[in-house]
Design a protein around this motif. Structure first.
Motif, PDB file in Angstrom:
ATOM      1  N   TYR A 304       0.881  -1.169   0.000  1.00 61.32           N
ATOM      2  CA  TYR A 304       0.000   0.000   0.000  1.00 61.32           C
ATOM      3  C   TYR A 304       0.918   1.218   0.000  1.00 61.32           C
ATOM      4  CZ  TYR A 304      -4.308   2.553   1.379  1.00 61.32           C
ATOM      5  OH  TYR A 304      -5.423   3.379   1.430  1.00 61.32           O
ATOM      6  N   PHE A 305       0.955   1.945  -1.096  1.00 63.74           N
ATOM      7  CA  PHE A 305       2.001   2.952  -1.279  1.00 63.74           C
ATOM      8  C   PHE A 305       1.434   4.291  -1.749  1.00 63.74           C
ATOM      9  CE2 PHE A 305       1.261   0.978  -5.325  1.00 63.74           C
ATOM     10  CZ  PHE A 305       1.455   1.965  -6.267  1.00 63.74           C
ATOM     11  N   ARG A 306       2.126   5.362  -1.403  1.00 66.43           N
ATOM     12  CA  ARG A 306       1.768   6.709  -1.887  1.00 66.43           C
ATOM     13  C   ARG A 306       2.589   7.048  -3.124  1.00 66.43           C
ATOM     14  NH1 ARG A 306      -0.423  11.561   0.347  1.00 66.43           N
ATOM     15  NH2 ARG A 306      -0.925  12.824  -1.476  1.00 66.43           N
ATOM     16  N   ASN A 307       3.888   6.721  -3.067  1.00 62.28           N
ATOM     17  CA  ASN A 307       4.806   7.024  -4.172  1.00 62.28           C
ATOM     18  C   ASN A 307       5.324   5.735  -4.790  1.00 62.28           C
ATOM     19  OD1 ASN A 307       4.746   9.931  -3.705  1.00 62.28           O
ATOM     20  ND2 ASN A 307       5.915   9.480  -1.846  1.00 62.28           N
ATOM     21  N   SER A 308       5.483   5.743  -6.111  1.00 66.20           N
ATOM     22  CA  SER A 308       5.888   4.533  -6.815  1.00 66.20           C
ATOM     23  C   SER A 308       7.275   4.047  -6.407  1.00 66.20           C
ATOM     24  CB  SER A 308       5.842   4.757  -8.334  1.00 66.20           C
ATOM     25  OG  SER A 308       4.503   4.832  -8.779  1.00 66.20           O
ATOM     26  N   GLU A 309       8.114   4.940  -5.867  1.00 64.84           N
ATOM     27  CA  GLU A 309       9.439   4.511  -5.420  1.00 64.84           C
ATOM     28  C   GLU A 309       9.322   3.444  -4.333  1.00 64.84           C
ATOM     29  OE1 GLU A 309      13.130   3.811  -5.652  1.00 64.84           O
ATOM     30  OE2 GLU A 309      12.330   5.405  -6.934  1.00 64.84           O
ATOM     31  N   LYS A 310       8.320   3.592  -3.474  1.00 62.22           N
ATOM     32  CA  LYS A 310       8.084   2.580  -2.437  1.00 62.22           C
ATOM     33  C   LYS A 310       7.667   1.257  -3.066  1.00 62.22           C
ATOM     34  CE  LYS A 310       5.211   1.442   1.581  1.00 62.22           C
ATOM     35  NZ  LYS A 310       4.104   1.877   2.481  1.00 62.22           N
ATOM     36  N   ALA A 311       6.836   1.316  -4.103  1.00 58.71           N
ATOM     37  CA  ALA A 311       6.410   0.101  -4.802  1.00 58.71           C
ATOM     38  C   ALA A 311       7.592  -0.582  -5.479  1.00 58.71           C
ATOM     39  CB  ALA A 311       5.329   0.440  -5.833  1.00 58.71           C
ATOM     40  N   ILE A 312       8.484   0.220  -6.039  1.00 54.32           N
ATOM     41  CA  ILE A 312       9.680  -0.329  -6.688  1.00 54.32           C
ATOM     42  C   ILE A 312      10.557  -1.043  -5.662  1.00 54.32           C
ATOM     43  CG2 ILE A 312      11.835   0.281  -7.871  1.00 54.32           C
ATOM     44  CD1 ILE A 312      10.238   2.616  -9.186  1.00 54.32           C
ATOM     45  N   GLU A 313      10.764  -0.399  -4.513  1.00 57.12           N
ATOM     46  CA  GLU A 313      11.567  -1.008  -3.447  1.00 57.12           C
ATOM     47  C   GLU A 313      10.946  -2.331  -2.992  1.00 57.12           C
ATOM     48  OE1 GLU A 313      12.006   1.778  -0.296  1.00 57.12           O
ATOM     49  OE2 GLU A 313      13.068   3.265  -1.528  1.00 57.12           O
ATOM     50  N   HIS A 314       9.632  -2.336  -2.856  1.00 60.90           N
ATOM     51  CA  HIS A 314       8.935  -3.560  -2.439  1.00 60.90           C
ATOM     52  C   HIS A 314       9.118  -4.664  -3.476  1.00 60.90           C
ATOM     53  CE1 HIS A 314       5.459  -6.312  -2.129  1.00 60.90           C
ATOM     54  NE2 HIS A 314       5.583  -6.106  -0.825  1.00 60.90           N
ATOM     55  N   SER A 315       8.997  -4.319  -4.759  1.00 62.98           N
ATOM     56  CA  SER A 315       9.165  -5.311  -5.832  1.00 62.98           C
ATOM     57  C   SER A 315      10.560  -5.923  -5.807  1.00 62.98           C
ATOM     58  CB  SER A 315       8.891  -4.675  -7.202  1.00 62.98           C
ATOM     59  OG  SER A 315       7.535  -4.319  -7.335  1.00 62.98           O
ATOM     60  N   ARG A 316      11.553  -5.100  -5.461  1.00 62.89           N
ATOM     61  CA  ARG A 316      12.912  -5.615  -5.338  1.00 62.89           C
ATOM     62  C   ARG A 316      13.032  -6.535  -4.131  1.00 62.89           C
ATOM     63  NH1 ARG A 316      15.163   0.096  -6.497  1.00 62.89           N
ATOM     64  NH2 ARG A 316      15.517   0.099  -8.737  1.00 62.89           N
ATOM     65  N   GLU A 317      12.440  -6.117  -3.008  1.00 65.38           N
ATOM     66  CA  GLU A 317      12.535  -6.896  -1.769  1.00 65.38           C
ATOM     67  C   GLU A 317      11.943  -8.290  -1.922  1.00 65.38           C
ATOM     68  OE1 GLU A 317      10.659  -4.573   1.229  1.00 65.38           O
ATOM     69  OE2 GLU A 317      12.218  -3.015   1.238  1.00 65.38           O
ATOM     70  N   VAL A 318      10.803  -8.378  -2.620  1.00 71.87           N
ATOM     71  CA  VAL A 318      10.144  -9.685  -2.775  1.00 71.87           C
ATOM     72  C   VAL A 318      10.598 -10.394  -4.067  1.00 71.87           C
ATOM     73  CG1 VAL A 318       8.144  -8.974  -1.427  1.00 71.87           C
ATOM     74  CG2 VAL A 318       8.109  -8.676  -3.915  1.00 71.87           C
TER      75      VAL A 318
END
Length: 321
Positions: A304-318
């Protein structure tokens, strides 16, 4: 009389081919002009909802060895869902649609997708997921739609970076990519707008699935509103058509995406790998947090993200990208 034949991107698997479009007898919803501003642009948008579909007209599909004829439905829509077992390489392929009515005739070429081998495919909402649309506010959404042409509309920061990373994740060659599907509650009237917006911002090329065509000014005022159940049905269609793929779903919290995606996870418990929901207001919604917690309890990772940078970081983490 002028025939306007609008074709949409189709798709094919090892057993079936799907191609669809609309036939109109007036200015069809694909005449976008990037040089129109102000009242001329607003008039163009409204005109897109004043179309006149042509029902029960013969439509002919030609693709490889296929030569098949059907007829348009009452709203001018046509769809070919036909058996196809011929060997076909992965990627985009051209097909041809022919229509003849009285002394008028028209031939148009469209594209269809045979997905590359991949570990997942991506299904994304459009409004307020990558295109800033202000779906939470009826009047603001209407103002933006009527006042800003497609080349002036805004995209969220880093969306393109995230989507392009998702597109190439796990692929070894430059030609191959993971398949994208854009599914929205916007009507088919806005297909050309969405296609052009994606092209301008270099988003991954996608099959686009929209809501039933609208044919009047009253319909225009309700654009994108009402039931979102058609999105659920269209996502179901995609997953059922390519059941061996894992899917990443992207949406936002402005309307019903979290609820729809929860239903999809319950229906296809082995098919969804990750869900991304964009936060569209200043704070996260408690009900959305609860839905995502329930989804995670089913073994699907969420963000659940506000900025796509957080989504990108999550995609890398998983390790999705």
């Amino acid at each position: 009389m002028k025939l306007d034949l609008k074709l949409y991107r189709g798709y094919v698997n090892d057993q079936e081919l799907v191609v669809f479009g609309h036939l109109f007898k007036s200015w069809a919803p694909d005449k976008y002009r990037l040089d129109r501003r102000g009242i001329r642009h607003a008039f163009s948008i409204i005109h897109m909802f004043r179309i006149k579909p042509l029902p029960n007209v013969k439509i002919r599909l030609k693709f490889r060895g296929l030569d098949v004829t059907t007829k348009t439905q009452d709203d001018g829509y046509f769809r070919f869902s036909i058996p196809f077992t011929e060997e076909l390489e992965s990627g985009w392929h051209s097909y041809e649609i022919i229509c003849e009515l009285h002394e008028f005739g028209i031939i148009e070429k469209g594209e269809l997708l045979k997905p590359y081998e991949s570990k997942f495919a991506i299904i994304s909402d459009i409004d307020d997921t990558f295109l800033i649309s202000h779906s939470n506010s009826f009047f603001k959404k209407l103002y933006v739609m009527l006042s800003k042409n497609v080349n002036k509309r805004k995209i969220f920061d880093d969306v393109v970076k995230h989507y392009r990373a998702l597109s190439i994740a796990g692929q070894d060659s430059k030609e191959a990519s993971n398949s994208f599907f854009y599914v929205s509650s916007s009507e088919w009237n806005l297909y050309e707008f969405i296609e052009e917006f994606a092209r301008i911002h270099e988003l991954p090329k996608a099959v686009i699935k929209l809501k039933k065509i609208k044919t009047g000014i009253r319909d225009f005022l309700s654009s994108g509103r009402g039931s979102h159940n058609h999105k659920y049905e269209k996502i179901k269609d995609i997953i059922s058509f390519y059941p061996k793929l894992q899917y990443v779903l992207l949406g936002d919290d402005s309307q019903k995406d979290p609820y729809l995606y929860e239903r999809i996870c319950k229906t296809y418990p082995l098919s969804i790998g990750a869900i991304y929901i964009r936060q569209t207001k200043g704070s996260q919604k408690k009900e959305v947090q609860e839905i995502l917690k329930n989804i995670e309890d089913m073994g699907v990772v969420t963000c659940y993200f506000r900025n796509s940078e957080k989504a990108i970081e999550h995609s890398r983490e998983v390790e999705i990208i």
